[in-house]
Design a protein around this motif. Structure first.
Motif, PDB file in Angstrom:
ATOM      1  N   ARG A  35       0.825  -1.209   0.000  1.00  0.00           N
ATOM      2  CA  ARG A  35       0.000   0.000   0.000  1.00  0.00           C
ATOM      3  C   ARG A  35       0.857   1.257   0.000  1.00  0.00           C
ATOM      4  NH1 ARG A  35      -5.060  -1.323   4.011  1.00  0.00           N
ATOM      5  NH2 ARG A  35      -5.882  -3.054   2.762  1.00  0.00           N
ATOM      6  N   ILE A  36       1.925   1.248   0.769  1.00  0.00           N
ATOM      7  CA  ILE A  36       2.846   2.392   0.777  1.00  0.00           C
ATOM      8  C   ILE A  36       3.467   2.550  -0.602  1.00  0.00           C
ATOM      9  CG2 ILE A  36       5.047   3.242   1.693  1.00  0.00           C
ATOM     10  CD1 ILE A  36       4.288   1.887   4.364  1.00  0.00           C
ATOM     11  N   TYR A  37       3.898   1.440  -1.182  1.00  0.00           N
ATOM     12  CA  TYR A  37       4.538   1.455  -2.496  1.00  0.00           C
ATOM     13  C   TYR A  37       3.587   1.992  -3.568  1.00  0.00           C
ATOM     14  CZ  TYR A  37       7.312  -0.298  -6.430  1.00  0.00           C
ATOM     15  OH  TYR A  37       8.053  -0.394  -7.569  1.00  0.00           O
ATOM     16  N   GLY A  38       2.328   1.605  -3.489  1.00  0.00           N
ATOM     17  CA  GLY A  38       1.356   2.025  -4.483  1.00  0.00           C
ATOM     18  C   GLY A  38       0.894   3.457  -4.325  1.00  0.00           C
ATOM     19  N   ARG A  39       0.905   3.957  -3.122  1.00  0.00           N
ATOM     20  CA  ARG A  39       0.351   5.278  -2.852  1.00  0.00           C
ATOM     21  C   ARG A  39       1.368   6.409  -2.925  1.00  0.00           C
ATOM     22  NH1 ARG A  39      -3.316   6.750   2.392  1.00  0.00           N
ATOM     23  NH2 ARG A  39      -3.914   8.821   1.702  1.00  0.00           N
ATOM     24  N   PHE A  40       2.615   6.124  -2.626  1.00  0.00           N
ATOM     25  CA  PHE A  40       3.630   7.177  -2.551  1.00  0.00           C
ATOM     26  C   PHE A  40       4.711   6.948  -3.600  1.00  0.00           C
ATOM     27  CE2 PHE A  40       1.683   6.830   1.609  1.00  0.00           C
ATOM     28  CZ  PHE A  40       1.293   8.144   1.814  1.00  0.00           C
ATOM     29  N   SER A  88      16.065  -0.548  -1.329  1.00  0.00           N
ATOM     30  CA  SER A  88      16.151  -1.116   0.022  1.00  0.00           C
ATOM     31  C   SER A  88      15.816  -2.596   0.022  1.00  0.00           C
ATOM     32  CB  SER A  88      15.206  -0.369   0.961  1.00  0.00           C
ATOM     33  OG  SER A  88      15.568   0.978   1.044  1.00  0.00           O
ATOM     34  N   ILE A  89      14.850  -2.996  -0.795  1.00  0.00           N
ATOM     35  CA  ILE A  89      14.510  -4.420  -0.901  1.00  0.00           C
ATOM     36  C   ILE A  89      15.688  -5.193  -1.491  1.00  0.00           C
ATOM     37  CG2 ILE A  89      13.037  -6.081  -2.110  1.00  0.00           C
ATOM     38  CD1 ILE A  89      10.702  -4.139  -1.704  1.00  0.00           C
ATOM     39  N   MET A  90      16.320  -4.630  -2.501  1.00  0.00           N
ATOM     40  CA  MET A  90      17.477  -5.304  -3.100  1.00  0.00           C
ATOM     41  C   MET A  90      18.617  -5.435  -2.078  1.00  0.00           C
ATOM     42  SD  MET A  90      16.286  -6.109  -5.937  1.00  0.00           S
ATOM     43  CE  MET A  90      17.653  -6.764  -6.805  1.00  0.00           C
ATOM     44  N   ASN A  91      18.841  -4.391  -1.292  1.00  0.00           N
ATOM     45  CA  ASN A  91      19.860  -4.462  -0.235  1.00  0.00           C
ATOM     46  C   ASN A  91      19.480  -5.488   0.826  1.00  0.00           C
ATOM     47  OD1 ASN A  91      21.559  -2.576  -1.388  1.00  0.00           O
ATOM     48  ND2 ASN A  91      20.596  -0.873  -0.318  1.00  0.00           N
ATOM     49  N   PHE A  92      18.185  -5.594   1.120  1.00  0.00           N
ATOM     50  CA  PHE A  92      17.704  -6.581   2.080  1.00  0.00           C
ATOM     51  C   PHE A  92      17.982  -7.994   1.562  1.00  0.00           C
ATOM     52  CE2 PHE A  92      14.303  -9.216   3.922  1.00  0.00           C
ATOM     53  CZ  PHE A  92      14.583  -9.035   5.260  1.00  0.00           C
ATOM     54  N   PHE A  93      17.757  -8.221   0.264  1.00  0.00           N
ATOM     55  CA  PHE A  93      18.050  -9.529  -0.331  1.00  0.00           C
ATOM     56  C   PHE A  93      19.537  -9.867  -0.202  1.00  0.00           C
ATOM     57  CE2 PHE A  93      14.277  -9.177  -3.456  1.00  0.00           C
ATOM     58  CZ  PHE A  93      13.431  -9.714  -2.516  1.00  0.00           C
ATOM     59  N   ILE A 136       8.756   7.661  -3.204  1.00  0.00           N
ATOM     60  CA  ILE A 136       9.662   6.802  -2.431  1.00  0.00           C
ATOM     61  C   ILE A 136       9.768   5.392  -3.007  1.00  0.00           C
ATOM     62  CG2 ILE A 136       9.395   8.095  -0.298  1.00  0.00           C
ATOM     63  CD1 ILE A 136       7.469   5.977   0.682  1.00  0.00           C
ATOM     64  N   ARG A 137       9.182   5.158  -4.174  1.00  0.00           N
ATOM     65  CA  ARG A 137       9.247   3.822  -4.779  1.00  0.00           C
ATOM     66  C   ARG A 137      10.681   3.392  -5.070  1.00  0.00           C
ATOM     67  NH1 ARG A 137       4.387   3.077  -9.160  1.00  0.00           N
ATOM     68  NH2 ARG A 137       2.709   2.984  -7.619  1.00  0.00           N
ATOM     69  N   GLU A 138      11.459   4.290  -5.615  1.00  0.00           N
ATOM     70  CA  GLU A 138      12.840   3.935  -5.947  1.00  0.00           C
ATOM     71  C   GLU A 138      13.619   3.553  -4.693  1.00  0.00           C
ATOM     72  OE1 GLU A 138      16.819   5.756  -8.107  1.00  0.00           O
ATOM     73  OE2 GLU A 138      15.002   6.972  -7.989  1.00  0.00           O
ATOM     74  N   PHE A 139      13.426   4.298  -3.610  1.00  0.00           N
ATOM     75  CA  PHE A 139      14.107   3.962  -2.359  1.00  0.00           C
ATOM     76  C   PHE A 139      13.649   2.600  -1.837  1.00  0.00           C
ATOM     77  CE2 PHE A 139      14.366   3.896   2.265  1.00  0.00           C
ATOM     78  CZ  PHE A 139      15.731   4.038   2.415  1.00  0.00           C
ATOM     79  N   ILE A 140      12.358   2.315  -1.943  1.00  0.00           N
ATOM     80  CA  ILE A 140      11.844   1.016  -1.487  1.00  0.00           C
ATOM     81  C   ILE A 140      12.460  -0.108  -2.315  1.00  0.00           C
ATOM     82  CG2 ILE A 140       9.784  -0.432  -1.333  1.00  0.00           C
ATOM     83  CD1 ILE A 140       8.207   2.079  -0.563  1.00  0.00           C
ATOM     84  N   ARG A 141      12.518   0.053  -3.632  1.00  0.00           N
ATOM     85  CA  ARG A 141      13.115  -0.983  -4.491  1.00  0.00           C
ATOM     86  C   ARG A 141      14.584  -1.218  -4.147  1.00  0.00           C
ATOM     87  NH1 ARG A 141      10.175   1.600  -8.639  1.00  0.00           N
ATOM     88  NH2 ARG A 141      12.058   2.645  -9.310  1.00  0.00           N
TER      89      ARG A 141
END
Length: 83
Positions: free
Chosen positions: A43-48, A58-63, A51-56
């Motif tokens: 929901r955060i990714y879809g609405r804002f 961050s997910i890659m760094n998490f992996f 910040i999508r690029e930061f989320i992507r």
């Protein structure tokens, strides 16, 4: 998310630190918690969009962190569903 709150108010809370801590919670043993986190992050990714690029990233760094630092790899499937 509460639809009565203004997006600018919510954006003030969605700092980079908040997103990173949210991603750390995906390493939970409880699949119900990971599923709720997936819904929340989606929901955060879809609405804002700003910040999508930061989320992507961050997910890659998490992996990468899971691959090289953690013994257990919980939350990978849920995060892949978001991307």
């Amino acid at each position: 998310m509460n639809h009565e709150m203004d997006s600018t108010e919510i954006r003030a809370v969605l700092t980079d630190t908040f997103i990173l801590k949210l991603l750390e919670l995906f390493n939970s043993e409880d699949p119900r918690e990971r599923d709720y986190l997936k819904t929340l992050l989606h929901r955060i990714y879809g609405r804002f969009m700003p910040i999508r690029e930061f989320i992507r990233k961050s997910i890659m760094n998490f992996f990468l962190k899971i691959a090289f630092e953690y013994e257990e790899n919980n939350g990978i499937s849920e995060l892949l569903e978001i991307l």
